[in-house]
Design an enzyme around this catalytic site. Structure first.
Site, short mmCIF file in Angstrom:
data_model
loop_
_atom_site.label_atom_id
_atom_site.label_comp_id
_atom_site.label_asym_id
_atom_site.label_seq_id
_atom_site.Cartn_x
_atom_site.Cartn_y
_atom_site.Cartn_z
N HIS A 139 0.83 -1.06 -0.04
CA HIS A 139 0.08 0.10 -0.04
C HIS A 139 0.91 1.34 0.01
O HIS A 139 2.05 1.27 0.58
CB HIS A 139 -0.96 0.07 1.25
N HIS A 141 0.74 5.47 0.86
CA HIS A 141 0.03 6.83 1.46
C HIS A 141 0.17 7.85 0.72
O HIS A 141 1.40 8.20 0.15
CB HIS A 141 0.27 6.98 2.91
#
Length: 248
Positions: A139, A141
């Site tokens: 992932h 950010h």
């Protein structure tokens, strides 16, 4: 920023079950055989992909899902994840899949920056627990930044002195070696003399020298010949000077 990422991910994992966000309809996540048994199919991002947890979705296609962070550092803080499950971090993803995902990361990052009117944007991503990763699904950010926003972003402290050749060269050599690993030699497939034809190329033969090595003089130079064979027949083999010592 790595510390902020770690605490945000930890808080998300502990509190996502009680999130007050509304659910979104999503395309079914792509299912693959896990690359490693350590992948947790119940991690918070896997649950979001499986629609077991809600999210405020901002983007979705066959490869990628992006949604607002449940515990945003700033307004517009967005999380981008690949829909491919079974891989704990970016380093373990298949290169082609990672490349397709990164194209979406760039596109979404541009949109987040434009939508929030940000002056700049942090894109941060951790690989492994020691780097601050606490949710083990790849992932990114995306954190919009504005001048004077007060958000503390602390990167690694540089050394006072520039790196020396003595320090750089061993590390550089190790990285170059890792980028170009030695490939194991393939096991040779052996042919037979009886299969040799005038136009044969690329054959591997196990032969025994059965005749005397003779020197041959030509206009273009000197070479050597010897009668060699295997149980299927014999053939005349030519040698260069540096190969002669093996023809015995």
């Amino acid at each position: 920023l790595a510390e902020a990422s770690s605490s945000a991910d930890s808080a998300r994992r502990q509190s996502a079950e009680s999130s007050r966000q509304g659910p979104e309809t999503m395309v079914a996540a792509e299912e693959v055989k896990p690359a490693a048994p350590a992948y947790d199919t119940e991690n918070v991002f896997a649950k979001i992909l499986d629609r077991k947890l809600p999210c405020f979705k901002v983007f979705e296609n066959a490869t990628t899902l992006a949604f607002l962070d449940a515990f945003p550092a700033v307004e517009g803080h967005t999380v981008v994840i690949p829909k491919l499950k079974g891989y704990k971090d970016m380093l373990s993803m298949p290169p082609a899949k990672a490349a397709a995902f990164l194209q979406d990361v760039q596109k979404i990052a541009r949109a987040v920056k434009e939508a929030t009117g940000a002056d700049a944007l942090n894109i941060w991503q951790n690989n492994g627990e020691a780097a601050g990763q606490s949710v083990f699904h790849p992932h990114f950010h995306l954190v919009p930044r504005k001048a004077g926003d007060g958000l503390q972003v602390k990167g690694p402290e540089p050394t006072k002195d520039m790196i020396s050749a003595e320090a750089a060269n061993p590390v550089r050599a190790k990285i170059e070696e890792a980028l170009r690993p030695k490939q194991p030699l393939r096991k040779a497939k052996w042919g037979k003399v009886s299969a040799v034809k005038p136009d044969s190329v690329g054959m591997n033969l196990k032969l025994k020298v059965v005749g005397e090595v003779k020197e041959i003089e030509t206009k273009v130079g000197k070479f050597y010949e010897a009668l060699c064979g295997d149980p299927s027949g014999t053939v005349v083999v030519s040698f260069r000077e540096q190969q002669k010592e093996h023809a015995s």
